[in-house]
Design an enzyme around this catalytic site. Structure first.
Site, PDB file in Angstrom:
ATOM      1  CG  ASP A   1      -1.322   7.696   0.508  1.00  0.00           C
ATOM      2  OD1 ASP A   1      -0.237   7.717  -0.104  1.00  0.00           O
ATOM      3  OD2 ASP A   1      -2.351   8.251   0.081  1.00  0.00           O
TER       4      ASP A   1
ATOM      5  CG  ASP B   1      -1.660   1.227   1.445  1.00  0.00           C
ATOM      6  OD1 ASP B   1      -2.305   1.677   0.469  1.00  0.00           O
ATOM      7  OD2 ASP B   1      -1.625   1.784   2.564  1.00  0.00           O
TER       8      ASP B   1
HETATM    9 MG   LIG Z   1      -3.012   3.216   3.274  1.00  0.00          MG
END
Ligand SMILES: [Mg+2]
Ligand SMILES: [Zn+2]
Length: 190
Positions: A10, A8
């Site tokens: 952020d 992922d």
């Molecule tokens: Mg995230």
């Protein structure tokens, strides 16, 4: 067959600063590059991210491109090869095929890079990352950085049983490397 780590963006490899339009708001965790350097010895690396701010008109497409080019450059500076950045720009209500936990991007990566999903990992700070991991029968690691603390309680019992929970990408990396060295990678995570 190749093994992969789907990261992922952020809250996992960079700090979650909300909707980012400017590269100056990209802040890598101080362990990110070291972790990815270690992981790429055994895994192909991908970034997979939902950026609904684009559809909402909060993030400009040109900014998004610039940001991802910047991330790839920074990775390159550290000798890290990110195979692809997969980015869904839709909102949930668009019902697209590519928004996590939908498997569209993983399915294409699997074919293009011949990936052994059962021996691969998904790492993220949101329940959708975990749902994705379980859907594709990969190993899921939930990190408590970013929104991880906040979303932790949303993980249901079945999800908690099937994944690992790590404080951040650094301990996730250690967990992965340990499981390789022990030869316990396969099936370890249910
Ligand atoms: Mg995230
Ligand atoms: Zn999408």
């Amino acid at each position: 067959m190749n093994r992969a780590v789907f990261l992922d963006r952020d809250g996992t490899i960079i700090k979650d600063m909300g909707h980012i339009n400017d590269v100056k708001d990209i802040v890598f965790y101080n362990y990110t590059f070291d972790c990815l350097k270690e992981l790429q010895k055994d895994f192909l690396l991908f970034i997979i991210t939902n950026q609904p701010g684009v559809s909402k008109g909060i993030i400009r497409v040109t900014s998004l491109k610039r940001i991802h080019t910047y991330i790839l450059h920074k990775m390159g500076d550290h000798g890290i090869d990110i195979k692809e950045i997969y980015c869904c720009t839709h909102r949930k209500e668009d019902n697209c095929l590519c928004r996590k936990p939908n498997t569209f991007f993983i399915d294409s990566a699997k074919d293009k890079f011949s990936i052994d999903l059962e021996n691969s990992f998904v790492i993220g700070d949101h329940p959708s990352d975990i749902e994705l991991a379980i859907k594709i029968k990969a190993n899921g690691i939930f990190v408590l950085t970013g929104h991880g603390q906040k979303h932790f309680r949303e993980l249901n019992f079945q999800q908690r049983q099937k994944i690992r929970i790590c404080s951040n990408l650094k301990s996730a990396t250690q967990t992965i490397l340990k499981s390789i060295n022990n030869g316990t990678l396969h099936g370890q995570y249910g």
